[in-house]
Design a protein around this motif. Structure first.
Motif, short mmCIF file in Angstrom:
data_model
loop_
_atom_site.label_atom_id
_atom_site.label_comp_id
_atom_site.label_asym_id
_atom_site.label_seq_id
_atom_site.Cartn_x
_atom_site.Cartn_y
_atom_site.Cartn_z
N LYS A 77 -11.78 7.03 -1.01
CA LYS A 77 -12.32 6.29 -2.21
C LYS A 77 -12.99 4.88 -2.11
O LYS A 77 -13.64 4.56 -2.95
N LYS A 78 -12.71 4.42 -0.89
CA LYS A 78 -13.13 3.06 -0.56
C LYS A 78 -12.73 2.12 -1.42
O LYS A 78 -13.71 1.29 -1.98
N MET A 79 -11.25 2.13 -1.80
CA MET A 79 -10.75 1.21 -2.70
C MET A 79 -9.57 0.60 -2.16
O MET A 79 -8.92 1.28 -1.35
N VAL A 80 -9.57 -0.59 -2.46
CA VAL A 80 -8.31 -1.29 -2.09
C VAL A 80 -7.61 -1.78 -3.59
O VAL A 80 -8.24 -2.18 -4.51
N TYR A 81 -6.28 -1.54 -3.90
CA TYR A 81 -5.69 -2.02 -5.06
C TYR A 81 -4.39 -3.12 -4.79
O TYR A 81 -4.02 -3.29 -3.62
N LEU A 82 -4.40 -3.69 -5.76
CA LEU A 82 -3.15 -4.65 -5.90
C LEU A 82 -2.34 -4.49 -7.18
O LEU A 82 -2.66 -4.62 -8.37
N GLN A 83 -1.07 -3.92 -6.66
CA GLN A 83 -0.18 -3.45 -7.93
C GLN A 83 0.84 -4.61 -8.35
O GLN A 83 1.38 -5.01 -7.47
N MET A 84 0.55 -5.02 -9.49
CA MET A 84 1.53 -6.20 -9.94
C MET A 84 2.28 -6.03 -11.02
O MET A 84 2.27 -5.64 -12.10
N ASN A 85 3.76 -6.36 -10.57
CA ASN A 85 4.73 -5.75 -11.39
C ASN A 85 5.54 -7.18 -11.70
O ASN A 85 5.45 -8.18 -11.19
N GLY A 86 6.36 -7.09 -12.81
CA GLY A 86 7.13 -8.33 -13.35
C GLY A 86 6.31 -9.57 -13.38
O GLY A 86 6.54 -10.80 -13.11
N LEU A 87 5.02 -9.50 -14.19
CA LEU A 87 4.18 -10.72 -14.18
C LEU A 87 4.96 -11.77 -14.77
O LEU A 87 5.56 -11.59 -15.92
N LYS A 88 4.29 -12.98 -14.59
CA LYS A 88 4.89 -14.12 -15.07
C LYS A 88 3.72 -15.26 -15.40
O LYS A 88 2.45 -14.89 -15.01
#
Length: 130
Positions: A77-88
């Motif tokens: 898909k020519k995609m890069v992701y950043l999964q962000m959990n526990g955001l502050k």
């Protein structure tokens, strides 16, 4: 020339999650570049979060986000992701997708600096607030 376009930013409550996306495009083979994520909070310098090679090998840099954020890549898909959990609240920043013009360079091994990446997206704002 590699081109990067981020999306997925927004307002999220503390403790919540968000996934940022980066669409990768450009001349043939430029999508083989290592892609990373930086962020810049108000009044602070840009901070490297992580980087991933075309082969899917991640490098996570020392930051307050380490252990909570995960980088991934879908080459089809020519995609890069950043999964962000526990955001502050301190995660509030503009998040940039970044790339290296040398497709053979890989990810910086010991720390990432803005000068390591020649190509920058326009950034997407993430605000963590109740």
């Amino acid at each position: 020339q590699l081109q990067l376009v981020e999306s997925g930013g927004g307002l999220v409550q503390p403790g919540g999650s968000l996934r940022l996306s980066c669409a990768v495009s450009g001349f043939p083979f430029t999508e083989y570049s290592a892609i990373g994520w930086f962020r810049q909070a108000p009044g602070k310098e840009r901070e490297g979060i992580s980087c991933i090679t075309h082969g899917g090998v991640p490098t996570n840099y020392e930051s307050s986000a380490k252990g909570r954020f995960t980088i991934s890549r879908d080459n089809a898909k020519k995609m890069v992701y950043l999964q962000m959990n526990g955001l502050k609240a301190e995660d509030t920043a503009v998040y940039f997708c970044v790339g290296r013009s040398d497709v053979t360079a890989g990810c910086p091994k010991s720390g990432a600096f803005p000068g390591d990446f020649e190509i920058w997206g326009q950034g997407t704002q993430v605000t963590v607030s109740s």
